[in-house]
Design an enzyme around this catalytic site. Sequence first.
Site, PDB file in Angstrom:
ATOM      1  N   TYR A  92       3.353   5.116  11.596  1.00 50.32           N
ATOM      2  CA  TYR A  92       3.569   3.687  11.839  1.00 50.32           C
ATOM      3  C   TYR A  92       4.449   2.980  10.816  1.00 50.32           C
ATOM      4  O   TYR A  92       4.696   1.784  10.948  1.00 50.32           O
ATOM      5  CB  TYR A  92       2.231   2.945  11.956  1.00 50.32           C
ATOM      6  CG  TYR A  92       1.307   3.099  10.763  1.00 50.32           C
ATOM      7  CD1 TYR A  92       1.444   2.307   9.627  1.00 50.32           C
ATOM      8  CD2 TYR A  92       0.263   4.024  10.793  1.00 50.32           C
ATOM      9  CE1 TYR A  92       0.590   2.442   8.550  1.00 50.32           C
ATOM     10  CE2 TYR A  92      -0.592   4.161   9.719  1.00 50.32           C
ATOM     11  CZ  TYR A  92      -0.439   3.367   8.602  1.00 50.32           C
ATOM     12  OH  TYR A  92      -1.294   3.510   7.528  1.00 50.32           O
ATOM     13  N   HIS A 148      -3.850   4.586   4.471  1.00 49.22           N
ATOM     14  CA  HIS A 148      -5.036   3.728   4.470  1.00 49.22           C
ATOM     15  C   HIS A 148      -6.200   4.425   3.774  1.00 49.22           C
ATOM     16  O   HIS A 148      -6.856   3.870   2.902  1.00 49.22           O
ATOM     17  CB  HIS A 148      -5.405   3.363   5.903  1.00 49.22           C
ATOM     18  CG  HIS A 148      -6.640   2.549   6.032  1.00 49.22           C
ATOM     19  ND1 HIS A 148      -6.723   1.247   5.576  1.00 49.22           N
ATOM     20  CD2 HIS A 148      -7.862   2.847   6.565  1.00 49.22           C
ATOM     21  CE1 HIS A 148      -7.943   0.777   5.814  1.00 49.22           C
ATOM     22  NE2 HIS A 148      -8.639   1.721   6.412  1.00 49.22           N
ATOM     23  N   ARG A 154       0.857  -1.180   0.000  1.00 48.49           N
ATOM     24  CA  ARG A 154       0.000   0.000   0.000  1.00 48.49           C
ATOM     25  C   ARG A 154       0.897   1.235   0.000  1.00 48.49           C
ATOM     26  O   ARG A 154       1.429   1.635   1.034  1.00 48.49           O
ATOM     27  CB  ARG A 154      -0.903  -0.025   1.236  1.00 48.49           C
ATOM     28  CG  ARG A 154      -2.098   0.921   1.142  1.00 48.49           C
ATOM     29  CD  ARG A 154      -2.843   0.951   2.462  1.00 48.49           C
ATOM     30  NE  ARG A 154      -2.108   1.751   3.447  1.00 48.49           N
ATOM     31  CZ  ARG A 154      -2.120   1.518   4.750  1.00 48.49           C
ATOM     32  NH1 ARG A 154      -2.760   0.491   5.246  1.00 48.49           N
ATOM     33  NH2 ARG A 154      -1.435   2.306   5.574  1.00 48.49           N
TER      34      ARG A 154
END
Length: 366
Positions: free
Chosen positions: A268, A259, A255
Amino acid sequence: MEASLPRDEPVQLIDADGTAHDDPEFPLPDGDTLLRAYRALVEGRRFNDESSALVRQGRLAVYPSSHGQEASQIGAALALAEQDWLFPTYRDSVTITARGVRPAEVLTLLKGDWHSGYDPAVHHVAPQATPLATQLLHAVGFAQAAQHRHQDAVVLAMCGDGATSEGDFHEALNFAAVFRAPVVFFVQNNGFAISVPLARQTAAPSLAHKAIGYGMPGQRVDGNDAAAVLSVVGAAVERARAGGGPSLIEAHTYRMQAHTNADDDTRYRDRAEVAAWEGRDPLIRMRAHLASTGALDDATAADIGAGADRMAAALRAAITTDTAPDPENLFRQVRGIRSPQLVEQRELLLDEIRRSAQPTPAGGAR
């Protein structure tokens, strides 16, 4: 069909430099198919980037981008026949467009205009599912129904690595295996379930290894190699069509973006990790391969780019056109026969709208 363990290394037919490699089990798709896949990749990337821009402009409420995952999305879509069905997640918009749904109709749900912007029966695409893994059980039930009706239909059930931590995922695999339903479970392992890395979700050697516990074959594929995805998914689809039952495929991809637009992925994951995956870009890989074989010249590349421009322009025009809300849409297609409660709710809303439209008496009280 006997269950089988996946390979130690994901299946790869075209490497990051665009060089093709022979595989004893999975053939490289022909040049015309790969050129078609490349066109879809270019349009898919443009769709992703245009949708993210529409969010920043306030035209979409949210958009879960699949930038960098387009090879998984396109390869899986092209492996299906016209009569087959797709059960997508919220991040599979590019797969839906590859099945022939107009881009603007795909984004209708994210714009907040309608339950789903397209007719599932026309396109053989179920509505996008936001809850993790719930659509997998629906896919299995649909596939079993197709069996009972003697329909020649295979169902592609898509999910992400995060969905494999949900109970619905395991229930769906078990149900499909027991009843030998014609389903292909396609997991896009993009590394993170929002901020949770894969290592915190499972201790299995791979997600594809989970298939053996349910008595179905599992396979791993390079999710940034559209040719490999098309070949591996295509083989699983044909196995299911021939009565071989379900299978589980894990596509290893990444990815590249957050998100959703509401997420800050810098909290993160390290930027160096993201940068390392930029060299594995599926578009660069396919373009290099097609150029080396002579299938993609400057004129063809320009034509593909122009097509993506037209698609983006049509998408912008459709999304930026405001539509008058119709209150009746809240009650259409909820049930074939409206329940007394639904009828009551409709009358309450329409009465409130009628009263709000009446002029306010002098003094401000009504």
